[in-house]
Motif scaffolding. Sequence first.
Motif, short mmCIF file in Angstrom:
data_model
loop_
_atom_site.label_atom_id
_atom_site.label_comp_id
_atom_site.label_asym_id
_atom_site.label_seq_id
_atom_site.Cartn_x
_atom_site.Cartn_y
_atom_site.Cartn_z
N ASP A 51 0.83 -1.20 0.00
CA ASP A 51 0.00 0.00 0.00
C ASP A 51 0.87 1.26 0.00
O ASP A 51 0.63 2.20 -0.77
CB ASP A 51 -0.92 0.00 1.22
N GLN A 52 1.90 1.28 0.84
CA GLN A 52 2.74 2.47 0.93
C GLN A 52 3.56 2.70 -0.35
O GLN A 52 3.70 3.83 -0.80
CB GLN A 52 3.66 2.36 2.15
N ARG A 108 1.45 4.25 -3.03
CA ARG A 108 1.08 5.64 -2.79
C ARG A 108 2.26 6.61 -2.81
O ARG A 108 2.08 7.80 -3.09
CB ARG A 108 0.37 5.76 -1.43
N LEU A 109 3.47 6.12 -2.52
CA LEU A 109 4.56 7.04 -2.23
C LEU A 109 5.67 7.12 -3.27
O LEU A 109 6.25 8.19 -3.48
CB LEU A 109 5.20 6.67 -0.87
N TRP A 165 -2.18 10.77 0.59
CA TRP A 165 -1.48 9.73 1.36
C TRP A 165 -1.73 9.91 2.85
O TRP A 165 -2.04 8.94 3.56
CB TRP A 165 0.03 9.80 1.08
N LEU A 197 -3.74 7.30 5.24
CA LEU A 197 -3.06 6.70 6.39
C LEU A 197 -3.86 6.93 7.66
O LEU A 197 -4.12 6.00 8.43
CB LEU A 197 -1.66 7.30 6.52
N TRP A 202 9.76 1.18 4.34
CA TRP A 202 8.81 2.29 4.41
C TRP A 202 9.57 3.62 4.30
O TRP A 202 9.15 4.53 3.58
CB TRP A 202 8.04 2.21 5.72
N ILE A 258 9.12 6.55 1.32
CA ILE A 258 8.90 7.97 1.56
C ILE A 258 10.03 8.80 0.98
O ILE A 258 9.80 9.84 0.35
CB ILE A 258 8.74 8.24 3.07
#
Length: 201
Positions: free
Chosen positions: A76-77, A80-81, A93, A97, A135, A139
């Motif tokens: 998922d991250q 989105r990122l 985002w 979250l 993660w 980012i």
Amino acid sequence: MSGERELTAKGLATRERIVEYAAAVTRERGAANTRMECVRVAANVSNSQLFHYFPQGKAEMMIAVARYESRTILADQDARLRTTRTWRAWDEWAEALLGHYDENGSRCGLAALLGQLDQDAPEIREVLAGLLESWEQAIAAGIRSMQSARKISPDLDADTTAGTIVTGILGGIVQMTVTGSTNRLRATVRASIATLKAARQ
């Protein structure tokens, strides 16, 4: 874990289905209160099937659950990122979250992972460490995309900033599991977005 590479495609699918149910039970009951029998009933399998796929019992199953939750969170991250190139995407985002934790509270994958940490579970710590590192990388990649698009100053250290954001999120989730409130998490995420916007080029 043992036996995974020897399974047929059907066997792998069955094992994955059991892990999905085990993850759901763990999120609902907590790792300490998750029993093999609860998972067996939820997944509608026999004891022989359960121990065929997890011959080492609960400890082996919990490692599989940790890996499953980690993969789910990262998928998922990453989506989105990693290619985030607009402020709208960052705001979306953040809201996604926060919406996830508002809806699930302590019954979430990351809280379940944190609940499994103890001195006798080095494999769980390894999974969690890998999740947090990946993660941060996702980012940081999003920040670099914004820098490439000339929307964030190149002077902002993407890796350090990403690490700070993930640390803040993790702290907010820990506090949420203790207090039942997402207020600190919400403040942390919004402050993170504000920090990025303050570095506009």
